[in-house]
Scaffold this active site. Structure first.
Site, mmCIF file in Angstrom:
data_model
loop_
_atom_site.group_PDB
_atom_site.id
_atom_site.type_symbol
_atom_site.label_atom_id
_atom_site.label_comp_id
_atom_site.label_asym_id
_atom_site.label_seq_id
_atom_site.Cartn_x
_atom_site.Cartn_y
_atom_site.Cartn_z
ATOM 1 N N HIS A 96 0.846 -1.194 0.000
ATOM 2 C CA HIS A 96 0.000 0.000 0.000
ATOM 3 C C HIS A 96 0.882 1.245 0.000
ATOM 4 O O HIS A 96 1.934 1.276 0.649
ATOM 5 C CB HIS A 96 -0.922 -0.007 1.224
ATOM 6 C CG HIS A 96 -1.997 1.031 1.124
ATOM 7 N ND1 HIS A 96 -1.754 2.355 1.383
ATOM 8 C CD2 HIS A 96 -3.292 0.943 0.735
ATOM 9 C CE1 HIS A 96 -2.876 3.041 1.159
ATOM 10 N NE2 HIS A 96 -3.823 2.201 0.760
ATOM 11 N N GLU A 98 0.694 3.938 1.514
ATOM 12 C CA GLU A 98 0.984 4.491 2.843
ATOM 13 C C GLU A 98 2.135 3.731 3.498
ATOM 14 O O GLU A 98 2.952 4.318 4.212
ATOM 15 C CB GLU A 98 -0.298 4.458 3.703
ATOM 16 C CG GLU A 98 -1.289 5.515 3.219
ATOM 17 C CD GLU A 98 -2.759 5.187 3.458
ATOM 18 O OE1 GLU A 98 -3.063 4.288 4.267
ATOM 19 O OE2 GLU A 98 -3.608 5.837 2.818
ATOM 20 N N GLU A 168 -3.871 1.986 -7.261
ATOM 21 C CA GLU A 168 -4.325 3.096 -6.428
ATOM 22 C C GLU A 168 -3.457 4.316 -6.700
ATOM 23 O O GLU A 168 -2.360 4.447 -6.123
ATOM 24 C CB GLU A 168 -4.225 2.723 -4.946
ATOM 25 C CG GLU A 168 -5.049 1.508 -4.577
ATOM 26 C CD GLU A 168 -5.377 1.477 -3.088
ATOM 27 O OE1 GLU A 168 -6.557 1.405 -2.765
ATOM 28 O OE2 GLU A 168 -4.450 1.544 -2.264
ATOM 29 N N GLY A 174 -7.950 8.952 -0.391
ATOM 30 C CA GLY A 174 -8.407 9.765 0.743
ATOM 31 C C GLY A 174 -8.544 11.243 0.423
ATOM 32 O O GLY A 174 -8.728 12.064 1.308
ATOM 33 N N SER A 213 -10.644 6.995 -3.311
ATOM 34 C CA SER A 213 -11.895 7.762 -3.230
ATOM 35 C C SER A 213 -13.044 7.116 -4.001
ATOM 36 O O SER A 213 -13.870 7.814 -4.603
ATOM 37 C CB SER A 213 -11.672 9.208 -3.687
ATOM 38 O OG SER A 213 -10.708 9.822 -2.862
HETATM 39 P P1 PGA Z 1 -9.767 5.711 0.005
HETATM 40 O O1 PGA Z 1 -8.532 4.716 0.266
HETATM 41 O O2 PGA Z 1 -10.891 4.881 -0.536
HETATM 42 O O3 PGA Z 1 -10.076 6.294 1.366
HETATM 43 O O4 PGA Z 1 -9.292 6.750 -0.965
HETATM 44 C C1 PGA Z 1 -8.272 3.658 -0.607
HETATM 45 C C2 PGA Z 1 -7.044 2.918 -0.138
HETATM 46 O O5 PGA Z 1 -6.076 3.550 0.291
HETATM 47 O O6 PGA Z 1 -7.007 1.668 -0.186
#
Ligand code: PGA
Length: 251
Positions: A96, A98, A168, A174, A213
């Site tokens: 991911h 993050e 993504e 987000g 999102s």
């Molecule tokens: P989000 O996150 O739907 O809040 O944009 C998606 C993700 O990071 O898997």
């Protein structure tokens, strides 16, 4: 035929009681109205064993959001793939953005994690995606192609059969800013082409999810594209109604 999947990524949200309540609500909602796709929820480690009991014998699959890059031993605070598997979970999210950005996870580290997850019988939801500056520079394909090659291209065909991909775009996570359905389709087709180049026919069978999102109001449009096989859902996975709304986009 490749699988249609809607997977939730709870991230670092919900305490144990809240997580159990959400899983219980989702279980009831999907028992009352069967989904037309596979449904997975990926929760913090501490929720896994308890939520596994809640979703046992239901249509809901369970996954972790990460696992360690070491097999076992003196790695204080880490959770191994074997430990994840022992909770009853069947999936793990790896790579991911993050984790890559905030915890320094490199392609090499991710390779180790993918190998350990697969060796322990977990299916891997492997995330890839470019940041805004890379897209603005027109480098998104180069970046995503390298992320695929650097962490996954040493897998055997047999191993690759247990990989699910999630595109993504980091600028859409987000932020409320979703990629257009066309942008998603273009990238998903590119990804499928990369997979075909390395794994041949397996490219037709690998599910490629969109994340960033995604919500009930845009899911149908995005999922209507031929190379989009579902979604990886963050914020909208935290409310049963919203998550169910996205699942229903497959109806
Ligand atoms: P989000 O996150 O739907 O809040 O944009 C998606 C993700 O990071 O898997």
């Amino acid at each position: 035929m490749r699988k249609k999947i809607v997977a939730g990524n709870w991230k670092m949200n919900l305490n144990l009681q809240e997580g159990v309540a959400l899983a219980t609500e989702l279980k009831a909602a999907l028992a009352a109205d069967k989904p037309n796709c596979d449904v997975v929820i990926c929760t913090p480690f501490i929720h896994l064993a308890t939520v596994a009991d809640v979703v046992k014998n239901t249509v809901i699959g369970l996954g972790a959001e990460n696992c360690a890059d070491k097999e076992k031993g003196a790695y204080t605070g880490e959770v191994s793939a074997a430990q994840v598997k022992s909770t009853g979970a069947q999936y793990v999210i790896l790579g991911h953005s993050e984790r890559r950005a905030y915890y320094g996870e490199t392609a090499e580290i991710l390779k180790e994690k993918v190998n350990l997850a697969l060796a322990n019988g977990l299916k891997v939801i492997f995330c890839i995606g470019e940041v805004l500056e890379e897209r603005e520079a027109g480098k998104q394909n180069e970046v995503v192609g390298a992320q695929l090659a650097d962490s996954l291209f040493d897998l055997t065909d047999e191993q690759f059969a247990n990989i699910i991909l999630a595109y993504e775009p980091v600028w859409a996570i987000g932020t409320g800013k979703t990629a257009t359905a066309e942008q998603a389709q273009d990238m998903h087709a590119f990804i499928r082409g990369c997979i075909a180049g390395r794994f041949g026919d397996a490219a037709e069978n690998v599910s490629i999810l969109y994340g960033g999102s995604c919500k009930p109001s845009n899911a149908k449009d995005i999922f209507s594209k031929p190379d989009v096989d579902g979604g990886l859902i963050g914020g909208a996975a935290l409310k049963c109604e919203d998550f169910k709304g996205i699942i229903d986009a497959w109806k």
